[in-house]
Write a protein that holds these residues in place. Structure first.
Motif, PDB file in Angstrom:
ATOM      1  N   GLY A 326     -36.410  14.387 -19.949  1.00 28.83           N
ATOM      2  CA  GLY A 326     -34.985  14.687 -20.075  1.00 28.83           C
ATOM      3  C   GLY A 326     -34.115  13.453 -20.205  1.00 28.83           C
ATOM      4  N   ASP A 327     -34.723  12.254 -20.118  1.00 29.31           N
ATOM      5  CA  ASP A 327     -33.925  11.026 -20.153  1.00 29.31           C
ATOM      6  C   ASP A 327     -33.626  10.604 -21.589  1.00 29.31           C
ATOM      7  N   GLU A 328     -32.581   9.853 -21.744  1.00 34.91           N
ATOM      8  CA  GLU A 328     -32.290   9.098 -22.958  1.00 34.91           C
ATOM      9  C   GLU A 328     -32.470   9.924 -24.233  1.00 34.91           C
ATOM     10  N   ALA A 329     -31.750  11.031 -24.297  1.00 39.46           N
ATOM     11  CA  ALA A 329     -31.792  11.862 -25.502  1.00 39.46           C
ATOM     12  C   ALA A 329     -30.409  11.845 -26.166  1.00 39.46           C
ATOM     13  N   GLY A 376     -37.006  16.384 -13.336  1.00 38.26           N
ATOM     14  CA  GLY A 376     -36.585  15.636 -14.519  1.00 38.26           C
ATOM     15  C   GLY A 376     -35.806  14.403 -14.108  1.00 38.26           C
ATOM     16  N   TRP A 377     -35.642  13.474 -15.039  1.00 39.37           N
ATOM     17  CA  TRP A 377     -34.800  12.297 -14.813  1.00 39.37           C
ATOM     18  C   TRP A 377     -33.358  12.760 -14.607  1.00 39.37           C
ATOM     19  N   ASP A 378     -32.503  11.905 -14.034  1.00 45.04           N
ATOM     20  CA  ASP A 378     -31.189  12.398 -13.592  1.00 45.04           C
ATOM     21  C   ASP A 378     -30.296  12.908 -14.727  1.00 45.04           C
ATOM     22  N   SER A 393     -33.913  10.233  -9.513  1.00 43.98           N
ATOM     23  CA  SER A 393     -32.716   9.411  -9.699  1.00 43.98           C
ATOM     24  C   SER A 393     -33.129   8.012 -10.126  1.00 43.98           C
ATOM     25  N   TRP A 394     -32.764   7.633 -11.345  1.00 44.78           N
ATOM     26  CA  TRP A 394     -33.188   6.310 -11.843  1.00 44.78           C
ATOM     27  C   TRP A 394     -32.021   5.443 -12.262  1.00 44.78           C
ATOM     28  N   ARG A 395     -30.924   6.061 -12.786  1.00 44.07           N
ATOM     29  CA  ARG A 395     -29.771   5.238 -13.187  1.00 44.07           C
ATOM     30  C   ARG A 395     -28.932   4.985 -11.941  1.00 44.07           C
ATOM     31  N   MET A 418     -36.603  -0.003  -7.764  1.00 48.91           N
ATOM     32  CA  MET A 418     -37.898   0.652  -7.925  1.00 48.91           C
ATOM     33  C   MET A 418     -38.508   0.469  -9.309  1.00 48.91           C
ATOM     34  N   TYR A 419     -37.891  -0.375 -10.169  1.00 45.21           N
ATOM     35  CA  TYR A 419     -38.461  -0.572 -11.504  1.00 45.21           C
ATOM     36  C   TYR A 419     -39.376  -1.802 -11.495  1.00 45.21           C
ATOM     37  N   LEU A 420     -40.645  -1.516 -11.325  1.00 40.19           N
ATOM     38  CA  LEU A 420     -41.612  -2.590 -11.134  1.00 40.19           C
ATOM     39  C   LEU A 420     -42.002  -3.239 -12.463  1.00 40.19           C
ATOM     40  N   LEU A 468     -43.579   2.001 -13.408  1.00 40.89           N
ATOM     41  CA  LEU A 468     -44.170   0.967 -14.254  1.00 40.89           C
ATOM     42  C   LEU A 468     -44.082   1.395 -15.706  1.00 40.89           C
ATOM     43  N   TRP A 469     -42.997   0.954 -16.355  1.00 41.31           N
ATOM     44  CA  TRP A 469     -42.843   1.163 -17.798  1.00 41.31           C
ATOM     45  C   TRP A 469     -43.599   0.053 -18.502  1.00 41.31           C
ATOM     46  N   MET A 470     -44.268   0.410 -19.589  1.00 39.28           N
ATOM     47  CA  MET A 470     -45.264  -0.528 -20.116  1.00 39.28           C
ATOM     48  C   MET A 470     -44.842  -1.307 -21.362  1.00 39.28           C
TER      49      MET A 470
HETATM   50  C1  ACM Z   1     -36.139   5.912 -17.782  1.00 38.99           C
HETATM   51  O1  ACM Z   1     -36.288   4.784 -17.271  1.00 38.99           O
HETATM   52  N1  ACM Z   1     -35.862   6.035 -19.074  1.00 38.99           N
HETATM   53  C2  ACM Z   1     -36.248   7.117 -17.012  1.00 38.99           C
END
Ligand code: ACM
Ligand code: ZN
Length: 608
Positions: A326-329, A376-378, A393-395, A418-420, A468-470
């Protein structure tokens, strides 16, 4: 007189630095910190005559875990037997079905070791026990006599792996699960689909993996704007997924799959362009960034596709919670799309945000009909939050705070803590990352229960997650480097009470990292433990450093030279002169007992 005062101050400084070391030698070096842990003095000694006893058939694999560990590290293989009876020279696992979820007690005395708890608690009691074993290879295997009572603060203690940007093999995922389990993390959020790759086999839509799982290369955004011509791809077969889910389950880890929608779906649209607003054509993303092309929310075919995919997904994943992204659409395409606009009219919606909300609610109620719960993402809160939906909750924390107030369950994963995938040291001294600044100490300082959440809504915050975004994590060694030790801080936030003491954590960590060395994990060697104050009174100070990993050595220079080549071993405090103009730069590396070496790091001191 002045000299004396300085001496006294330095003496106090040293005392503060070393006092904890001596006190903590009594402490049990367990991460995450147990609720109650008391060392009683004396030891229990394991020998080949020690037996492993377990009270119930279902505990046999816990006994096997212990035996495998003893075999690997000490070449010991113990006899296992199923019995609830007491005895000497036993390590006993006793199932207590009335114990609180995931709780355990661990008692080590001279004659026996007794672990009690529910099934998960026994597994965690075992992890604690393993951390208390000697780190040396040839030592007699002794355990400190101790009494431990333990249970988690939060029921959701997560880590997210984005295998969409880069594919990680089942072996690598399992290796990661082993580490998660060792630190009592219990949720793997598996981000399986991205613009840059679809990673899960779906029988009904074979092109998702035939086309969507592969890209021709990767545009590396920086430092040099280069195109990596190595094609990249891969996906998990259904059999591999099931095996990983079951492997996780044996370690008390629930795998929550994420199928990101309606955004981050370029790989889907490359395979099935009819699910887009424009019809395409598209190719699997080869560079990082948010895409304007998303699934068409006005096309009924999109919903049929999603339901079909979810049907197959639910067969593979028993998790009650299912992540729908659900994020960034971006709404650009929907604004231009006749079908999307028609859907807005037909459903009486006000705008594209409400269309996203309609989309998410529809998917959510489909999942609910199947007995599952959506997270879902926020962004899923925009245009109205679906009934029963959980929010990640990420933003920042705002989404989580709002959702908790509205009595929705919340997982806190704000970028700032929390964004490693963010930097954990000085960018020039670290491998290229996506950006940000998130040193270990900052991760550790995170408190998930924001003061903005009223006390009566605290229980809606079910836990925390490290993400962990790659984009810049293209290999397993880099993954380990980014994840550890920061994920151990996340684990402690999720498990232990809210009292925080970074120095105490660092002491336990320094012992625990010796284990990761032994396992060959490419963790980032933490910064040296040193003066917190970098502005010095006077013309001279004593440089006091201590290694962040037990037994490690520090090599340093004071003249700007490369410590890898020219570093002197640090053995005792060093007197350093300061002049008015230039700061003194201490450059150092750390070398652990197994020979792993940190990157070069710099400490800068200046005259006040
Ligand atoms: C995200 O970092 N796009 C949820
Ligand atoms: Zn559309």
């Amino acid at each position: 007189m002045k000299q004396q005062k300085i001496m006294k101050k330095h003496f106090l400084h040293l005392l503060f630095l070393f006092l904890p070391l001596t006190l903590l030698s009594q402490e049990l070096n367990v991460i995450p910190k147990p609720v109650k842990a008391e060392a009683k003095g004396g030891v229990f000694t394991l020998s080949e005559n020690t037996k492993i006893a377990y009270s119930d058939r279902e505990l046999v694999n816990i006994a096997d875990f212990l035996n495998d560990f003893l075999k690997e590290h000490y070449n010991l293989q113990l006899f296992e037997k199923r019995t609830a009876r007491n005895g000497n020279n036993l390590i006993r696992f006793i199932l207590d079905t009335s114990a609180e979820e995931e709780s355990y007690t661990l008692d080590i005395d001279r004659n026996s070791v007794v672990i009690r708890g529910d099934r998960a608690g026994l597994f965690y009691g075992l992890q604690t026990l393993l951390q208390l074993m000697p780190t040396g290879r040839d030592e007699t295997v002794t355990l400190p006599q101790a009494a431990i009572e333990d249970k988690p603060r939060f029921k959701y203690r997560g880590a997210m792996l984005d295998v969409g940007r880069y594919f990680f093999t089942p072996y690598e995922v399992k290796r990661f699960l082993d580490l998660m389990a060792h630190y009592k993390l219990n949720i793997l959020h598996w981000h399986l689909t991205e613009d840059a790759g679809w990673r899960i086999e779906i029988d009904k839509y074979p092109l998702l993996t035939e086309i969507g799982a592969w890209r021709r290369g990767t545009q590396l955004a920086h430092p040099a704007e280069t195109f990596d011509r190595l094609p990249h791809g891969g996906y998990y077969t259904k059999e591999q997924i099931r095996e990983i889910v079951s492997y996780a389950g044996e370690r008390n880890i629930t795998v929550i799959p994420e199928i990101d929608m309606p955004g981050h779906t370029l790989a889907v649209l490359a395979a099935y362009p009819e699910l887009s607003c424009t019809g395409g054509p598209f190719k699997v993303l080869e560079q990082w960034g948010i895409q304007k092309d998303v699934m068409c929310a006005g096309n009924e075919q999109t919903y049929t596709f999603i339901e079909d995919v979810l049907d197959e997904l639910l067969e593979m994943f028993p998790s009650e919670i299912i992540h729908i992204g659900g994020d960034e659409a971006p709404k650009d395409r929907w604004k231009q799309c006749l079908k999307c606009q028609e859907k807005i009219r037909m459903e009486g919606l006000n705008d594209e945000h409400e269309l996203q909300s309609y989309f998410v609610k529809r998917v959510g109620s489909y999942l609910q009909g199947k007995g599952r719960k959506m997270i879902g993402w926020d962004e899923i809160m925009e245009g109205g939050l679906a009934e029963n939906a959980m929010v990640m909750s990420w933003r920042g924390e705002e989404g989580g705070i709002e959702a908790a107030k509205m009595h929705h369950e919340v997982v806190m994963a704000p970028t700032s803590f929390m964004y490693l995938d963010y930097y954990q040291g000085t960018p020039g001294e670290e491998p290229t990352n996506i950006g940000g600044n998130l040193p270990l100490e900052k991760v550790y300082s995170y408190e998930p229960l924001s003061s903005k959440i009223p006390a009566e809504s605290h229980h809606y915050v079910v836990g925390v997650q490290g993400n962990l975004w790659m984009e810049f994590i293209h290999s397993n060694p880099k993954l380990e480097y980014m994840a550890f030790p920061r994920l151990m801080a996340v684990a402690e936030i999720g498990w232990s009470d809210s009292k925080k003491d970074f120095n105490n954590f660092s002491e336990r960590l320094s012992h625990n990292l010796v284990w990761l060395d032994r396992k060959g994990i490419n963790y980032r060697i933490p910064d040296v433990i040193s003066h917190t104050h970098k502005e010095i009174e006077g013309d001279q100070f004593d440089l006091v450093l201590s290694p962040p990993v037990e037994g490690a050595k520090i090599y340093y220079t004071l003249n700007g030279e490369d410590p890898m080549q020219f570093g002197k071993p640090y053995t005792a405090k060093v007197s350093v002169k300061l002049d008015n103009s230039e700061p003194v730069e201490v450059k150092y590396i750390i070398r652990t007992v197994t020979g792993r070496v940190s990157g070069t790091r710099t400490l800068s001191f200046r005259k006040k």
